[in-house]
Design an enzyme around this catalytic site. Structure first.
Site, PDB file in Angstrom:
ATOM      1  N   SER A  44       0.798  -1.222   0.000  1.00 17.79           N
ATOM      2  CA  SER A  44       0.000   0.000   0.000  1.00 17.79           C
ATOM      3  C   SER A  44       0.830   1.271   0.000  1.00 17.79           C
ATOM      4  CB  SER A  44      -0.932   0.007   1.222  1.00 17.79           C
ATOM      5  OG  SER A  44      -0.201  -0.173   2.416  1.00 17.79           O
ATOM      6  N   HIS A 249      -0.548   5.630   6.896  1.00 18.81           N
ATOM      7  CA  HIS A 249      -0.090   5.628   5.513  1.00 18.81           C
ATOM      8  C   HIS A 249       0.224   7.056   5.080  1.00 18.81           C
ATOM      9  CE1 HIS A 249      -1.888   1.609   5.544  1.00 18.81           C
ATOM     10  NE2 HIS A 249      -1.127   1.357   4.497  1.00 18.81           N
TER      11      HIS A 249
END
Length: 267
Positions: A44, A249
């Protein structure tokens, strides 16, 4: 790597389920065109989870037009661009589902992988929701895995890339340190923050060594993210976020200001 204004409202199970991160020899520039065919692999951190602007066709892989591979491709117009990085990918997922576009004409490959193999999601949820002791214990487990088991898994991926794309330059991207240390950081003690950062340094060192031994370039993003960690006041990483899989993230700024320059300087 497939949580602190609302941490108390989220269960460890939900966090663990949702937080997944999300060739031999580097080709010399003379051996490839200035805009070679480019294949972007990985987890990711490469697909762009957290950056928004996801390609609906990518489904749960959540590939973003604001991720560093897409940004680089838009700026450099490679002869071809295949974006197979996927949220939650482990080394085995890269081997089984991402290598199809690689071939002898591939000139450039990027990849970030290893965080999910090491248990990123469970480690982060344990540290955010648990005690200092529980956090340190879980990090110790992760670091044992990183030291003893991850190298062989990375070797398997890197060897497969070399076999399928023997003329490609391969750039392996690492992971940022997550936290500014010292001072107060809502929800996480300095003990936890230091241990999480040390684990990030550890996995980066292992990834860098395996990349070098395969003749690949390693892109260290820790300097690029310095001053933009969580609790820095100018974070390029999300803390607890909704949807939960975007927690921990890089934001769009983290992709464009952190990952992209490091990749571009290596590519």
């Amino acid at each position: 790597m497939k949580l602190s204004r609302c941490a108390g409202a989220l269960s460890a199970l939900a966090l663990t389920a949702a937080l997944a991160l999300g060739g031999s020899g580097t080709a010399h520039s003379a051996e490839r065109s200035s805009t070679p065919g480019y294949v972007a692999l990985g987890d990711s951190y490469s697909s762009g989870v957290g950056a928004g602007s996801y390609d609906s066709a990518s489904g749960d892989c959540k590939r973003s037009s604001k991720a560093y591979p897409a940004l680089w491709a838009a700026a450099h117009a490679p002869t071809s661009f295949s974006f197979t990085a996927c949220s939650g990918a482990r080394t085995g997922d890269v081997l089984s589902g991402q290598l199809g576009p690689l071939n002898t004409s591939t000139g450039l490959v990027s990849i970030s992988v290893g965080g999910n193999d090491a248990g990123f999601a469970d480690t982060m949820s344990t540290c955010v929701l648990g005690t200092d002791s529980a956090c340190l214990d879980r990090i110790a487990q992760a670091r044992t895995y990183i030291q003893n088991e991850l190298p062989a898994k990375l070797d398997g991926v890197y060897s497969a890339i070399s076999s399928r794309a023997p003329r490609a330059q391969v750039v392996v991207l690492g992971y940022p340190r997550f936290y500014r240390t010292g001072g107060i950081c809502a929800g996480l003690s300095d003990t936890k923050r230091k241990a999480i950062n040390a684990a990030s340094d550890h996995i980066n060192s292992v990834i860098a060594k395996r990349a070098a031994d395969h003749g690949f370039d390693f892109g260290d993003v820790t300097t690029a993210f310095a001053g933009h960690e969580l609790c820095s006041g100018s974070a390029w990483l999300k803390s607890v976020a909704l949807p939960v899989d975007e927690s921990y993230h890089p934001t769009a700024a983290g992709q464009s200001g952190g990952y992209l320059p490091v990749f571009a300087s290596a590519a």
